[in-house]
Scaffold this motif. Sequence first.
Motif, PDB file in Angstrom:
ATOM      1  N   SER A  49      38.405  23.036 -13.493  1.00  0.00           N
ATOM      2  CA  SER A  49      38.646  22.220 -12.295  1.00  0.00           C
ATOM      3  C   SER A  49      39.070  20.799 -12.649  1.00  0.00           C
ATOM      4  O   SER A  49      39.891  20.215 -11.943  1.00  0.00           O
ATOM      5  CB  SER A  49      37.419  22.212 -11.391  1.00  0.00           C
ATOM      6  N   THR A  50      38.546  20.235 -13.729  1.00  0.00           N
ATOM      7  CA  THR A  50      38.944  18.871 -14.084  1.00  0.00           C
ATOM      8  C   THR A  50      40.411  18.823 -14.513  1.00  0.00           C
ATOM      9  O   THR A  50      41.137  17.913 -14.143  1.00  0.00           O
ATOM     10  CB  THR A  50      38.068  18.298 -15.217  1.00  0.00           C
ATOM     11  N   LEU A  51      40.847  19.812 -15.269  1.00  0.00           N
ATOM     12  CA  LEU A  51      42.250  19.873 -15.680  1.00  0.00           C
ATOM     13  C   LEU A  51      43.145  20.106 -14.469  1.00  0.00           C
ATOM     14  O   LEU A  51      44.182  19.472 -14.323  1.00  0.00           O
ATOM     15  CB  LEU A  51      42.463  20.973 -16.717  1.00  0.00           C
ATOM     16  N   TYR A  52      42.713  21.001 -13.569  1.00  0.00           N
ATOM     17  CA  TYR A  52      43.487  21.253 -12.351  1.00  0.00           C
ATOM     18  C   TYR A  52      43.660  19.954 -11.574  1.00  0.00           C
ATOM     19  O   TYR A  52      44.746  19.624 -11.132  1.00  0.00           O
ATOM     20  CB  TYR A  52      42.797  22.304 -11.470  1.00  0.00           C
ATOM     21  N   GLN A  53      42.560  19.199 -11.426  1.00  0.00           N
ATOM     22  CA  GLN A  53      42.643  17.973 -10.648  1.00  0.00           C
ATOM     23  C   GLN A  53      43.549  16.954 -11.333  1.00  0.00           C
ATOM     24  O   GLN A  53      44.366  16.306 -10.676  1.00  0.00           O
ATOM     25  CB  GLN A  53      41.254  17.392 -10.413  1.00  0.00           C
ATOM     26  N   GLY A  82      48.849  17.234   2.270  1.00  0.00           N
ATOM     27  CA  GLY A  82      47.803  17.944   3.024  1.00  0.00           C
ATOM     28  C   GLY A  82      47.345  19.172   2.262  1.00  0.00           C
ATOM     29  O   GLY A  82      46.155  19.506   2.226  1.00  0.00           O
ATOM     30  N   GLU A  83      48.285  19.851   1.629  1.00  0.00           N
ATOM     31  CA  GLU A  83      47.967  20.996   0.769  1.00  0.00           C
ATOM     32  C   GLU A  83      47.102  20.542  -0.402  1.00  0.00           C
ATOM     33  O   GLU A  83      46.146  21.224  -0.790  1.00  0.00           O
ATOM     34  CB  GLU A  83      49.263  21.621   0.252  1.00  0.00           C
ATOM     35  N   ALA A  84      47.410  19.388  -0.950  1.00  0.00           N
ATOM     36  CA  ALA A  84      46.626  18.849  -2.067  1.00  0.00           C
ATOM     37  C   ALA A  84      45.180  18.616  -1.645  1.00  0.00           C
ATOM     38  O   ALA A  84      44.248  18.954  -2.382  1.00  0.00           O
ATOM     39  CB  ALA A  84      47.250  17.554  -2.572  1.00  0.00           C
ATOM     40  N   LYS A  90      37.257  17.338  -2.143  1.00  0.00           N
ATOM     41  CA  LYS A  90      36.342  16.261  -2.536  1.00  0.00           C
ATOM     42  C   LYS A  90      37.019  15.201  -3.398  1.00  0.00           C
ATOM     43  O   LYS A  90      36.358  14.344  -3.966  1.00  0.00           O
ATOM     44  CB  LYS A  90      35.134  16.844  -3.266  1.00  0.00           C
ATOM     45  N   SER A  91      38.337  15.247  -3.475  1.00  0.00           N
ATOM     46  CA  SER A  91      39.078  14.282  -4.292  1.00  0.00           C
ATOM     47  C   SER A  91      39.455  13.053  -3.463  1.00  0.00           C
ATOM     48  O   SER A  91      40.294  13.135  -2.558  1.00  0.00           O
ATOM     49  CB  SER A  91      40.340  14.919  -4.878  1.00  0.00           C
ATOM     50  N   SER A  92      38.863  11.931  -3.801  1.00  0.00           N
ATOM     51  CA  SER A  92      39.221  10.693  -3.105  1.00  0.00           C
ATOM     52  C   SER A  92      40.670  10.301  -3.408  1.00  0.00           C
ATOM     53  O   SER A  92      41.352   9.723  -2.559  1.00  0.00           O
ATOM     54  CB  SER A  92      38.270   9.567  -3.501  1.00  0.00           C
ATOM     55  N   SER A 124      34.538   7.138   1.562  1.00  0.00           N
ATOM     56  CA  SER A 124      33.221   7.777   1.703  1.00  0.00           C
ATOM     57  C   SER A 124      32.986   8.765   0.548  1.00  0.00           C
ATOM     58  O   SER A 124      31.860   8.936   0.096  1.00  0.00           O
ATOM     59  CB  SER A 124      33.069   8.469   3.059  1.00  0.00           C
ATOM     60  N   LEU A 125      34.056   9.401   0.065  1.00  0.00           N
ATOM     61  CA  LEU A 125      33.937  10.297  -1.087  1.00  0.00           C
ATOM     62  C   LEU A 125      33.670   9.517  -2.371  1.00  0.00           C
ATOM     63  O   LEU A 125      32.934   9.969  -3.249  1.00  0.00           O
ATOM     64  CB  LEU A 125      35.215  11.127  -1.251  1.00  0.00           C
ATOM     65  N   ASP A 126      34.296   8.349  -2.502  1.00  0.00           N
ATOM     66  CA  ASP A 126      34.131   7.511  -3.688  1.00  0.00           C
ATOM     67  C   ASP A 126      34.187   6.043  -3.274  1.00  0.00           C
ATOM     68  O   ASP A 126      35.267   5.438  -3.239  1.00  0.00           O
ATOM     69  CB  ASP A 126      35.212   7.820  -4.726  1.00  0.00           C
ATOM     70  N   PRO A 127      33.033   5.458  -2.952  1.00  0.00           N
ATOM     71  CA  PRO A 127      33.009   4.060  -2.511  1.00  0.00           C
ATOM     72  C   PRO A 127      33.511   3.067  -3.561  1.00  0.00           C
ATOM     73  O   PRO A 127      33.802   1.920  -3.229  1.00  0.00           O
ATOM     74  CB  PRO A 127      31.529   3.809  -2.193  1.00  0.00           C
ATOM     75  N   SER A 128      33.660   3.509  -4.804  1.00  0.00           N
ATOM     76  CA  SER A 128      34.126   2.599  -5.864  1.00  0.00           C
ATOM     77  C   SER A 128      35.636   2.685  -6.093  1.00  0.00           C
ATOM     78  O   SER A 128      36.153   2.071  -7.026  1.00  0.00           O
ATOM     79  CB  SER A 128      33.390   2.908  -7.174  1.00  0.00           C
ATOM     80  N   TYR A 129      36.341   3.401  -5.228  1.00  0.00           N
ATOM     81  CA  TYR A 129      37.779   3.596  -5.408  1.00  0.00           C
ATOM     82  C   TYR A 129      38.547   2.433  -4.767  1.00  0.00           C
ATOM     83  O   TYR A 129      38.915   2.472  -3.594  1.00  0.00           O
ATOM     84  CB  TYR A 129      38.193   4.944  -4.833  1.00  0.00           C
ATOM     85  N   ALA A 130      38.791   1.391  -5.558  1.00  0.00           N
ATOM     86  CA  ALA A 130      39.409   0.157  -5.063  1.00  0.00           C
ATOM     87  C   ALA A 130      40.773   0.402  -4.427  1.00  0.00           C
ATOM     88  O   ALA A 130      41.130  -0.235  -3.430  1.00  0.00           O
ATOM     89  CB  ALA A 130      39.535  -0.854  -6.207  1.00  0.00           C
TER      90      ALA A 130
END
Length: 165
Positions: A49-53, A82-84, A90-92, A124-130
């Motif tokens: 999953s990490t490689l896919y992402q 939208g497909e992504a 869960k990907s911010s 909300s998924l990643d509050p640290s995503y500037a």
Amino acid sequence: IRQNDAQLNAWHHLGVLYSKNGKPEEAVKCFKKAIGLLNNRKAEGDIPSTLYQQLGIKLYYQTGILLKDELNRSEEAVEILGEAVKNNPKSSTMRTLLGDSYSQDKNGIGNDEEATRHYKIATSLDPSYAFAWGHMGTAYGRLGFYEEAIKAFKACLALSPQNTI
């Protein structure tokens, strides 16, 4: 290297070359082919999953940018991003890219209300995503929601003080 891996990488790199050589239409076709191969691998459970992402973010991003900014096909950019999000709920990063596909372009065309909805989900998924906070601030500013824009920009700058927004 597996046959699929070689094909996926070849389609991706061919798309990059077309993009760099001013052929966005051809680049999009290559990126879409690579996305299809990547999604097949995911469906087969044959890719971590990490490689896919990581690969997915790169491919979807490059495709979305070309569709929206180079080819003025915002609706198609929204569709592919939208497909992504559907494939990576869960990907911010993916959610922010979808927000970007909705946001106003250089011609003032877009839907900043829908963009801010996706930026809110991303933060909300990643509050640290500037990156998401900064883009949310821009969209809120264009909508005239200045207090919300200020809050978003402050969050962006707190997370990334060197950010030039």
